[in-house]
Motif scaffolding. Structure first.
Motif, PDB file in Angstrom:
ATOM      1  N   VAL A   9      68.038 -14.695  32.386  1.00 19.16           N
ATOM      2  CA  VAL A   9      69.066 -13.669  32.612  1.00 19.16           C
ATOM      3  C   VAL A   9      68.638 -12.355  31.959  1.00 19.16           C
ATOM      4  N   VAL A  10      68.087 -12.433  30.762  1.00 16.68           N
ATOM      5  CA  VAL A  10      67.645 -11.229  30.055  1.00 16.68           C
ATOM      6  C   VAL A  10      66.510 -10.555  30.820  1.00 16.68           C
ATOM      7  N   ARG A  11      65.591 -11.349  31.335  1.00 13.77           N
ATOM      8  CA  ARG A  11      64.475 -10.778  32.111  1.00 13.77           C
ATOM      9  C   ARG A  11      64.986 -10.079  33.374  1.00 13.77           C
ATOM     10  N   ASP A  12      66.063 -10.587  33.952  1.00 12.14           N
ATOM     11  CA  ASP A  12      66.664  -9.925  35.109  1.00 12.14           C
ATOM     12  C   ASP A  12      67.338  -8.605  34.708  1.00 12.14           C
ATOM     13  N   LEU A  13      67.858  -8.553  33.487  1.00  9.98           N
ATOM     14  CA  LEU A  13      68.575  -7.363  33.038  1.00  9.98           C
ATOM     15  C   LEU A  13      67.663  -6.283  32.445  1.00  9.98           C
ATOM     16  N   ILE A  14      66.480  -6.648  32.000  1.00  9.53           N
ATOM     17  CA  ILE A  14      65.584  -5.684  31.340  1.00  9.53           C
ATOM     18  C   ILE A  14      65.305  -4.456  32.217  1.00  9.53           C
ATOM     19  N   PRO A  15      64.967  -4.608  33.499  1.00  8.06           N
ATOM     20  CA  PRO A  15      64.739  -3.389  34.303  1.00  8.06           C
ATOM     21  C   PRO A  15      65.969  -2.484  34.381  1.00  8.06           C
ATOM     22  N   LEU A  16      67.160  -3.086  34.426  1.00  9.88           N
ATOM     23  CA  LEU A  16      68.384  -2.293  34.482  1.00  9.88           C
ATOM     24  C   LEU A  16      68.610  -1.549  33.172  1.00  9.88           C
ATOM     25  N   VAL A  17      68.293  -2.209  32.060  1.00  5.97           N
ATOM     26  CA  VAL A  17      68.441  -1.574  30.755  1.00  5.97           C
ATOM     27  C   VAL A  17      67.449  -0.427  30.615  1.00  5.97           C
ATOM     28  N   LYS A  18      66.195  -0.661  31.007  1.00  2.00           N
ATOM     29  CA  LYS A  18      65.166   0.367  30.883  1.00  2.00           C
ATOM     30  C   LYS A  18      65.424   1.556  31.800  1.00  2.00           C
ATOM     31  N   ASP A  19      66.021   1.315  32.968  1.00  2.00           N
ATOM     32  CA  ASP A  19      66.337   2.399  33.898  1.00  2.00           C
ATOM     33  C   ASP A  19      67.669   3.060  33.549  1.00  2.00           C
ATOM     34  N   ASP A  20      68.320   2.551  32.491  1.00  2.00           N
ATOM     35  CA  ASP A  20      69.578   3.089  31.983  1.00  2.00           C
ATOM     36  C   ASP A  20      70.700   3.043  33.022  1.00  2.00           C
ATOM     37  N   ILE A  21      70.737   1.935  33.771  1.00  2.00           N
ATOM     38  CA  ILE A  21      71.822   1.756  34.738  1.00  2.00           C
ATOM     39  C   ILE A  21      72.640   0.504  34.437  1.00  2.00           C
ATOM     40  N   ALA A  22      72.282  -0.206  33.389  1.00  2.00           N
ATOM     41  CA  ALA A  22      73.044  -1.393  32.987  1.00  2.00           C
ATOM     42  C   ALA A  22      74.296  -0.955  32.237  1.00  2.00           C
ATOM     43  N   LEU A  29      73.920  -7.051  24.984  1.00  2.57           N
ATOM     44  CA  LEU A  29      73.490  -8.449  25.053  1.00  2.57           C
ATOM     45  C   LEU A  29      71.967  -8.561  25.109  1.00  2.57           C
ATOM     46  N   VAL A  30      71.318  -7.672  25.861  1.00  2.00           N
ATOM     47  CA  VAL A  30      69.854  -7.699  25.950  1.00  2.00           C
ATOM     48  C   VAL A  30      69.251  -7.363  24.594  1.00  2.00           C
ATOM     49  N   LEU A  31      69.789  -6.356  23.925  1.00  2.00           N
ATOM     50  CA  LEU A  31      69.261  -5.971  22.614  1.00  2.00           C
ATOM     51  C   LEU A  31      69.464  -7.077  21.581  1.00  2.00           C
ATOM     52  N   GLU A  32      70.604  -7.755  21.623  1.00  2.00           N
ATOM     53  CA  GLU A  32      70.842  -8.878  20.708  1.00  2.00           C
ATOM     54  C   GLU A  32      69.854 -10.006  20.979  1.00  2.00           C
ATOM     55  N   HIS A  33      69.631 -10.288  22.251  1.00  2.00           N
ATOM     56  CA  HIS A  33      68.712 -11.368  22.603  1.00  2.00           C
ATOM     57  C   HIS A  33      67.281 -11.013  22.195  1.00  2.00           C
ATOM     58  N   THR A  34      66.856  -9.774  22.467  1.00  2.00           N
ATOM     59  CA  THR A  34      65.470  -9.389  22.158  1.00  2.00           C
ATOM     60  C   THR A  34      65.236  -9.272  20.653  1.00  2.00           C
ATOM     61  N   LEU A  44      60.384  -6.361  27.174  1.00  2.00           N
ATOM     62  CA  LEU A  44      61.169  -5.129  27.139  1.00  2.00           C
ATOM     63  C   LEU A  44      60.281  -3.940  26.798  1.00  2.00           C
ATOM     64  N   GLY A  45      59.353  -4.111  25.874  1.00  2.00           N
ATOM     65  CA  GLY A  45      58.430  -3.034  25.507  1.00  2.00           C
ATOM     66  C   GLY A  45      57.386  -2.762  26.572  1.00  2.00           C
ATOM     67  N   GLU A  46      56.930  -3.788  27.282  1.00  2.00           N
ATOM     68  CA  GLU A  46      55.880  -3.622  28.290  1.00  2.00           C
ATOM     69  C   GLU A  46      56.419  -3.144  29.623  1.00  2.00           C
ATOM     70  N   TYR A  47      57.708  -3.267  29.845  1.00  2.00           N
ATOM     71  CA  TYR A  47      58.260  -2.923  31.156  1.00  2.00           C
ATOM     72  C   TYR A  47      57.932  -1.490  31.557  1.00  2.00           C
ATOM     73  N   VAL A  48      58.076  -0.560  30.633  1.00  2.00           N
ATOM     74  CA  VAL A  48      57.813   0.840  30.949  1.00  2.00           C
ATOM     75  C   VAL A  48      56.336   1.035  31.270  1.00  2.00           C
ATOM     76  N   VAL A  49      55.455   0.421  30.514  1.00  2.00           N
ATOM     77  CA  VAL A  49      54.024   0.546  30.753  1.00  2.00           C
ATOM     78  C   VAL A  49      53.669  -0.012  32.127  1.00  2.00           C
ATOM     79  N   LEU A  50      54.209  -1.178  32.461  1.00  2.00           N
ATOM     80  CA  LEU A  50      53.930  -1.758  33.771  1.00  2.00           C
ATOM     81  C   LEU A  50      54.471  -0.877  34.879  1.00  2.00           C
ATOM     82  N   GLN A  51      55.648  -0.322  34.679  1.00  2.00           N
ATOM     83  CA  GLN A  51      56.256   0.511  35.699  1.00  2.00           C
ATOM     84  C   GLN A  51      55.426   1.784  35.909  1.00  2.00           C
ATOM     85  N   ILE A  52      54.994   2.432  34.857  1.00  2.00           N
ATOM     86  CA  ILE A  52      54.202   3.650  34.963  1.00  2.00           C
ATOM     87  C   ILE A  52      52.841   3.351  35.583  1.00  2.00           C
TER      88      ILE A  52
END
Length: 179
Positions: A9-22, A29-34, A44-52
């Motif tokens: 569930v957290v992995r599904d939410l990470i892109p939404l959190v990083k794109d600031d639409i969650a 909840l994602v921050l507590e889990h991570t 969560l840290g690599e998502y931006v690098v992979l996206q760029i």
């Protein structure tokens, strides 16, 4: 309510959190889990690098395709224009050669100022030599070559005008993006 989320569930939410639409709740909840899960924290840290890097890879692929298309259409326009050189419709070259220059700018950038005239001269000389060999040109070899060079210079001037126009458009749109 249990605030523990599974990693899926957290992995599904990470892109939404990083794109600031969650939602704020999902972010919390994602921050507590991570904070407790190192694998999800790493993701969560690599998502931006992979996206760029994905965007950069896509941009480079698109740029190479556009350059290849520009080269193809530039050569096609050159052949059409040069085939009109020995025809009554050769005045269309005053329209075709600036397009050749603009396509050359799209393919080669500022180096088009040198590359396009060289390619035009080489192609025009080749056509002149082939016409001599095929017997389509009357006159001496030197006369035909000198006329080929003369027309190549004239066409190069038209192509350079197209290069300048394309570079001005590029400069104008680049400035507009910065505003």
């Amino acid at each position: 309510m249990d605030s523990k989320l599974s990693c899926d569930v957290v992995r599904d939410l990470i892109p939404l959190v990083k794109d600031d639409i969650a939602s704020d709740e999902s972010k919390r909840l994602v921050l507590e889990h991570t904070a407790e899960c190192s694998e999800c924290r790493k993701l969560l840290g690599e998502y931006v690098v992979l996206q760029i890097s994905d965007v950069n890879r896509l941009f480079l692929k698109l740029k190479s395709r556009l350059s290849a298309s520009s080269v193809f259409f530039m050569f096609a326009a050159m052949f059409i224009g040069l085939s009109l050189s020995y025809d009554a419709d050769m005045f269309y070259n005053s329209l075709i050669m600036p397009i050749v220059g603009a396509l050359g700018y799209g393919a080669f950038g500022s180096r088009a100022v040198f590359k396009v005239p060289i390619i035009l001269t080489a192609l025009n000389l080749s056509i002149g030599i082939l016409n001599i060999i095929r017997g389509l040109e009357a006159g001496s070899f030197a006369d035909v070559l000198s006329m080929s060079v003369l027309w190549a210079i004239i066409y190069s001037i038209f192509a350079i005008v197209g290069i300048l126009i394309a570079s001005l458009f590029h400069f104008a749109f680049k400035k507009e993006d910065q505003i």
